[in-house]
Design an enzyme around this catalytic site. Structure first.
Site, PDB file in Angstrom:
ATOM      1  N   GLN A  14     -41.744  58.760  40.508  1.00 55.55           N
ATOM      2  CA  GLN A  14     -41.359  58.813  39.097  1.00 55.55           C
ATOM      3  C   GLN A  14     -40.447  60.003  38.838  1.00 55.55           C
ATOM      4  OE1 GLN A  14     -40.999  56.655  36.076  1.00 55.55           O
ATOM      5  NE2 GLN A  14     -42.597  56.093  37.510  1.00 55.55           N
ATOM      6  N   HIS A  70     -36.592  59.715  39.194  1.00 53.66           N
ATOM      7  CA  HIS A  70     -35.813  58.989  38.190  1.00 53.66           C
ATOM      8  C   HIS A  70     -34.912  59.928  37.400  1.00 53.66           C
ATOM      9  CE1 HIS A  70     -36.820  54.778  38.055  1.00 53.66           C
ATOM     10  NE2 HIS A  70     -38.105  55.022  38.141  1.00 53.66           N
ATOM     11  N   GLU A  87     -47.041  55.513  30.406  1.00 55.34           N
ATOM     12  CA  GLU A  87     -46.245  54.301  30.658  1.00 55.34           C
ATOM     13  C   GLU A  87     -46.813  53.529  31.859  1.00 55.34           C
ATOM     14  OE1 GLU A  87     -41.579  53.178  31.675  1.00 55.34           O
ATOM     15  OE2 GLU A  87     -42.310  55.225  31.955  1.00 55.34           O
ATOM     16  N   HIS A  88     -46.881  54.180  33.005  1.00 54.66           N
ATOM     17  CA  HIS A  88     -47.463  53.600  34.216  1.00 54.66           C
ATOM     18  C   HIS A  88     -48.745  54.350  34.542  1.00 54.66           C
ATOM     19  CE1 HIS A  88     -42.984  53.394  34.702  1.00 54.66           C
ATOM     20  NE2 HIS A  88     -43.242  52.134  35.029  1.00 54.66           N
ATOM     21  N   ASP A 146     -42.212  48.133  39.484  1.00 54.07           N
ATOM     22  CA  ASP A 146     -40.823  48.344  39.075  1.00 54.07           C
ATOM     23  C   ASP A 146     -39.928  47.182  39.483  1.00 54.07           C
ATOM     24  OD1 ASP A 146     -41.059  50.718  37.763  1.00 54.07           O
ATOM     25  OD2 ASP A 146     -40.295  51.972  39.380  1.00 54.07           O
ATOM     26  N   HIS A 188     -46.139  32.400 -11.359  1.00 49.82           N
ATOM     27  CA  HIS A 188     -46.951  32.037 -10.194  1.00 49.82           C
ATOM     28  C   HIS A 188     -48.097  31.116 -10.630  1.00 49.82           C
ATOM     29  CE1 HIS A 188     -44.853  35.152  -7.999  1.00 49.82           C
ATOM     30  NE2 HIS A 188     -45.595  34.979  -6.919  1.00 49.82           N
TER      31      HIS A 188
END
Length: 428
Positions: free
Chosen positions: A257, A260, A325-326, A359, A418
């Protein structure tokens, strides 16, 4: 790499920084992004071409479109190994997302009324595929396949072309997906063009895909004029591990990770101090072997952390607070822990499930909520490309049976018309 212990006096303050890890300084870029959007809304392609020259460093000569021939040529030039890899990924991602398809339904009530829900795909979807530090053909697969499964008939892809060139594997992936509309434009400019349309790029109904702070800010600003998937920040992984995990494997997973982006977050929570120190040692041994060492090292030094909890129950609670996230659960009893996980974009169970498989080709989507937004956002899916319309059909009997209660509510709210619209159809 920071090591935090939950029993230390400053832990709460340090942990709060991790919980707030993705605070993006949108205020500082907001004026720039607002200017980009307004310029494209006003001047269309002329503004778009100027912005490409400024930000992507190339002069547009003719059309921004990527041709079908370019896509096919890139695919034909791939090795057999990569062709097969793209096909395996396509088939697995497609099969997973097919299970997300919703069906229209109707039912009849006891008074003869008919109620239901109609599922309809959006007409046009805009997919943003990031470039810059790296090109991600996998992101195109993950964004396009749910749209295709949903039944979207008009898909537009935008991706940066720094210097005018597009990554060949990304072009090949476009060919596999049979993309018909793709354009060489990135950043906030691409989001604005898809949101409002230009002479070249048609306005879409929904925009999906990750990007940098300019992309995220642009998506936030155009939301409401179009739909979006989520506001994604820097990528992140959380590893929930005990002494049964392999220190080397865990270190590699955290680094997968970190490579990235310099602002990606890699966080491990464990109750085993000896294991925690072993993982840290392995990380710094592996770093010099990475192709993207400088990026990964900055991420590890600035954004990564190992948290040592008092016990594993606390470790689970801390990971839920992080809402990553993961999330990798690297224990022998990962399936037993799963029911206790409340917040995570994607959950990877056991010692043989590295986040990297998710991924690329496990099947579930890798476009995931970041920065704690897994508390309220879901992974990208078919549901981002559909609309739900309610269906209501009453008859005389159902109005007679339900009308009195409806009129009472309308009268209580002071909405005379109404009430009257029901009254004129009511038996009394």
């Amino acid at each position: 790499m920071k090591i935090l212990k939950s029993n230390e006096a400053d832990f709460k303050a340090e942990f709060k920084k991790l919980v707030n890890r993705s605070d993006m300084d949108m205020k500082s870029v907001m004026p720039i992004v607002t200017g980009i959007i307004d310029d494209i809304k006003t001047r269309g392609d002329e503004a778009l071409n100027e912005q490409i020259a400024k930000f992507d460093k190339w002069e547009v000569q003719g059309n921004l479109a990527i041709t079908q021939d370019e896509m096919k040529k890139a695919f034909d030039e791939l090795s057999d190994e990569l062709k097969n890899a793209l096909q395996v990924a396509y088939e697995r991602i497609f099969a997973y997302h097919e299970k997300q398809l919703e069906k229209s339904w109707i039912e009849f009530g006891k008074y003869g009324e008919m109620l239901g829900q109609k599922i309809t795909p959006v007409d046009r979807a805009g997919l943003y595929v990031p470039g810059g530090k790296a090109a991600y053909p996998s992101s195109l697969l993950m964004n396009a396949i749910p749209a295709i499964v949903a039944g979207v008939s008009d898909i537009t892809v935008c991706t940066p072309a720094v210097g005018g060139a597009v990554n060949s594997l990304l072009l090949a992936a476009m060919h596999v997906l049979k993309i018909k509309k793709a354009y060489k434009v990135g950043g906030a400019s691409a989001v604005a063009a898809m949101a409002y349309g230009t002479e070249t790029i048609e306005k879409v109904d929904v925009i999906t895909g990750p990007g940098n702070i300019f992309v995220a800010t642009a998506k936030k600003l155009v939301f409401g004029d179009v739909n979006i998937d989520m506001i994604a920040g820097p990528s992140e992984v959380g590893v929930l591990a005990d002494g049964s995990a392999d220190a080397y494997h865990t270190a590699v997973d955290l680094l997968s990770q970190a490579e990235h982006d310099e602002i990606a977050s890699s966080i491990m929570v464990t109750d085993d101090e000896k294991f925690a120190l072993a993982v840290k040692d392995e990380i710094y041994k592996i770093l010099p072997t990475l192709e993207r060492e400088s990026i990964a090292r900055k991420s590890i030094d600035d954004k990564a952390a190992i948290i040592i909890a008092k016990n594993f129950d606390e470790a689970i609670d801390l990971m839920n607070d992080l809402a990553v996230e993961h999330l990798e659960i690297a224990t022998d009893n990962a399936y037993e822990i799963l029911p206790r996980i409340k917040h995570a974009g994607a959950i990877f169970l056991g010692h043989y499930t590295p986040e990297a498989l998710g991924d690329y080709l496990a099947g579930p989507n890798h476009t995931l909520p970041t920065g704690g937004s897994a508390r309220f956002f879901s992974p990208l899916g078919v549901y981002h490309f559909i609309k739900r319309s309610s269906i209501i059909a009453m008859n005389k009997k159902s109005v007679d049976e339900l009308g009195e209660a409806c009129m009472a509510l309308a009268e209580a709210e002071g909405l005379t018309a109404h009430k009257k619209s029901v009254e004129i159809r009511y038996k009394k």
